[in-house]
Scaffold this active site. Structure first.
Site, PDB file in Angstrom:
ATOM      1  N   GLU A   1       0.181   5.916  -0.563  1.00  0.00           N
ATOM      2  CA  GLU A   1      -0.788   7.004  -0.341  1.00  0.00           C
ATOM      3  C   GLU A   1      -1.951   6.968  -1.338  1.00  0.00           C
ATOM      4  OE1 GLU A   1      -1.347   9.566   1.927  1.00  0.00           O
ATOM      5  OE2 GLU A   1       0.075   8.451   3.160  1.00  0.00           O
TER       6      GLU A   1
ATOM      7  N   LEU B   1       0.802  -1.223   0.000  1.00  0.00           N
ATOM      8  CA  LEU B   1       0.000   0.000   0.000  1.00  0.00           C
ATOM      9  C   LEU B   1       0.838   1.277   0.000  1.00  0.00           C
ATOM     10  CD1 LEU B   1      -2.651  -1.210   2.599  1.00  0.00           C
ATOM     11  CD2 LEU B   1      -2.771  -1.339   0.103  1.00  0.00           C
TER      12      LEU B   1
ATOM     13  N   ARG C   1       4.474  -0.647  -8.325  1.00  0.00           N
ATOM     14  CA  ARG C   1       5.534  -1.061  -9.247  1.00  0.00           C
ATOM     15  C   ARG C   1       6.696  -0.065  -9.297  1.00  0.00           C
ATOM     16  NH1 ARG C   1       1.115  -3.529 -12.462  1.00  0.00           N
ATOM     17  NH2 ARG C   1       1.563  -5.757 -12.537  1.00  0.00           N
TER      18      ARG C   1
ATOM     19  N   HIS D   1      -3.496   4.260  -2.442  1.00  0.00           N
ATOM     20  CA  HIS D   1      -4.482   3.346  -1.848  1.00  0.00           C
ATOM     21  C   HIS D   1      -5.159   4.006  -0.641  1.00  0.00           C
ATOM     22  CE1 HIS D   1      -1.445   0.329  -3.514  1.00  0.00           C
ATOM     23  NE2 HIS D   1      -2.553  -0.027  -4.126  1.00  0.00           N
TER      24      HIS D   1
ATOM     25  N   LYS E   1      -5.949   6.474 -11.487  1.00  0.00           N
ATOM     26  CA  LYS E   1      -4.614   6.074 -11.956  1.00  0.00           C
ATOM     27  C   LYS E   1      -4.762   4.961 -13.008  1.00  0.00           C
ATOM     28  CE  LYS E   1      -0.286   4.505 -11.870  1.00  0.00           C
ATOM     29  NZ  LYS E   1      -0.312   3.103 -11.737  1.00  0.00           N
ATOM     30  N   ASP E   2      -5.650   4.003 -12.700  1.00  0.00           N
ATOM     31  CA  ASP E   2      -5.917   2.908 -13.641  1.00  0.00           C
ATOM     32  C   ASP E   2      -7.212   3.260 -14.366  1.00  0.00           C
ATOM     33  OD1 ASP E   2      -3.859   0.675 -12.704  1.00  0.00           O
ATOM     34  OD2 ASP E   2      -4.633   1.709 -10.948  1.00  0.00           O
TER      35      ASP E   2
HETATM   36  P1  AMP Z   1      -3.533  -1.864  -7.079  1.00  0.00           P
HETATM   37  O1  AMP Z   1      -3.147  -2.293  -5.703  1.00  0.00           O
HETATM   38  O2  AMP Z   1      -2.418  -1.307  -7.889  1.00  0.00           O
HETATM   39  O3  AMP Z   1      -4.348  -2.914  -7.798  1.00  0.00           O
HETATM   40  O4  AMP Z   1      -4.526  -0.633  -6.880  1.00  0.00           O
HETATM   41  C1  AMP Z   1      -5.671  -0.737  -6.066  1.00  0.00           C
HETATM   42  C2  AMP Z   1      -6.508   0.487  -6.250  1.00  0.00           C
HETATM   43  O5  AMP Z   1      -5.740   1.642  -5.908  1.00  0.00           O
HETATM   44  C3  AMP Z   1      -6.968   0.686  -7.710  1.00  0.00           C
HETATM   45  O6  AMP Z   1      -8.282   1.188  -7.714  1.00  0.00           O
HETATM   46  C4  AMP Z   1      -5.986   1.714  -8.215  1.00  0.00           C
HETATM   47  O7  AMP Z   1      -6.482   2.494  -9.267  1.00  0.00           O
HETATM   48  C5  AMP Z   1      -5.774   2.557  -6.983  1.00  0.00           C
HETATM   49  N1  AMP Z   1      -4.516   3.298  -7.079  1.00  0.00           N
HETATM   50  C6  AMP Z   1      -3.279   2.798  -7.310  1.00  0.00           C
HETATM   51  N2  AMP Z   1      -2.380   3.792  -7.422  1.00  0.00           N
HETATM   52  C7  AMP Z   1      -3.070   4.954  -7.281  1.00  0.00           C
HETATM   53  C8  AMP Z   1      -2.717   6.327  -7.310  1.00  0.00           C
HETATM   54  N3  AMP Z   1      -1.463   6.725  -7.523  1.00  0.00           N
HETATM   55  N4  AMP Z   1      -3.688   7.244  -7.120  1.00  0.00           N
HETATM   56  C9  AMP Z   1      -4.968   6.854  -6.930  1.00  0.00           C
HETATM   57  N5  AMP Z   1      -5.365   5.569  -6.883  1.00  0.00           N
HETATM   58  C10 AMP Z   1      -4.440   4.628  -7.054  1.00  0.00           C
END
Ligand code: AMP
Length: 283
Positions: A35, A33, A191, A37, A153-154
């Site tokens: 910021e 995690l 990443r 998340h 972001k995604d």
């Molecule tokens: P992940 O753990 O990468 O699958 O991301 C989980 C959730 O956090 C997804 O909805 C992502 O879009 C969101 N997320 C990841 N990075 C960011 C970011 N930099 N800003 C906002 N939301 C993010």
């Protein structure tokens, strides 16, 4: 914080809370995690009585040559962060719990949103969004939240999940939250850990080129080709960078536009060394 690794006791617990409290907010993640998340969790806190977070590095959304095995994981650190945010429920299942003891095979049910999934990142990561849509649908069925939070972001992922929830009549409101950046502009991502010091610096070209494009648009440029060329030229000055794609797309259809309008989104995927980064900016 109540912790669960098994679906049955979690569902029982959820059904019980649903009788008692008003709203459940849900934030699905793959852990490690940051910021970005935490911003989703804080947003969820505003509207919900109970906030649930899942941590699951979902094997079905990784291609055979992708980084599933080496994807960063640190459950201990994540649990600490979640406790600090006063998260109520953490769900961190195993792949067997999610997909059964026989593993993932062609007998499993999968959900596809082909039109939106075949373009942009889907072209470079075949099957990725099928895995995402499937695991999110499963998680929404398990947690039964009133609200579910996803980061912009995604961006493509958010659009696909909204469509999937709508098409399958899942009684949840999907909420898109702002993209959170490091102080110097790099979009936060688990990443980013893969980047070496010099690559971390090179990676700033994504944000810089987006900023430049937004500035061009503010000054009146509307021609997509001209804006994209500028972005690509900027990125190509960085030796470690290799562009997968840069487009300006309609935010609902994800189709590239020729003339830029308000709310269109500049989207990009760029390799920095061996790390594939995505970034975007709303016009
Ligand atoms: P992940 O753990 O990468 O699958 O991301 C989980 C959730 O956090 C997804 O909805 C992502 O879009 C969101 N997320 C990841 N990075 C960011 C970011 N930099 N800003 C906002 N939301 C993010």
């Amino acid at each position: 914080m109540k912790k669960f690794t098994k679906i049955k006791p979690l569902t029982k617990y959820i059904l019980n809370i649903k009788k008692k409290v008003k709203k459940i907010g849900f934030v699905p993640t793959m852990g490690y995690l940051h910021e970005g998340h935490l911003s989703l969790i804080r947003e969820a806190k505003k509207k919900s009585d109970i906030v649930a977070v899942s941590i699951f590095v979902n094997p079905t959304q990784f291609g055979p040559k992708e980084d599933f095995r080496k994807y960063p994981r640190d459950l201990r650190r994540d649990v600490k962060l979640l406790k600090k945010e006063k998260v109520d429920i953490l769900f961190y299942p195993t792949a067997v719990e999610m997909y059964g003891t026989k593993g993932i095979n062609s007998k499993n049910t999968f959900i596809g949103v082909p039109e939106l999934s075949n373009k942009l990142c889907g072209k470079y990561r075949p099957g990725h969004f099928r895995g995402v849509a499937t695991v999110v649908a499963k998680l929404l069925n398990i947690i039964q939240p009133d609200y579910a939070y996803f980061g912009k972001k995604d961006f493509q992922q958010l659009v696909i999940i909204k469509k999937m929830a709508e098409d399958l009549n899942i009684p949840v409101k999907i909420i898109g939250c702002p993209l959170i950046r490091e102080k110097d502009g790099l979009a936060m991502s688990s990443r980013n850990k893969y980047l070496t010091k010099s690559e971390r610096n090179d990676a700033l070209i994504l944000y810089r080129s987006l900023k430049e494009a937004v500035l061009m648009i503010k000054k009146g440029e509307k021609n997509t080709d001209i804006i994209i060329n500028k972005i690509k030229n900027m990125i190509e000055t960085v030796k470690s960078a290799k562009i997968d794609y840069v487009y300006i797309v309609n935010p609902d259809t994800l189709e590239p536009v020729e003339i830029v309008k308000k709310k269109d989104v500049i989207v990009m995927a760029v390799w920095i060394g061996k790390t594939r980064l995505i970034d975007n900016a709303e016009v």
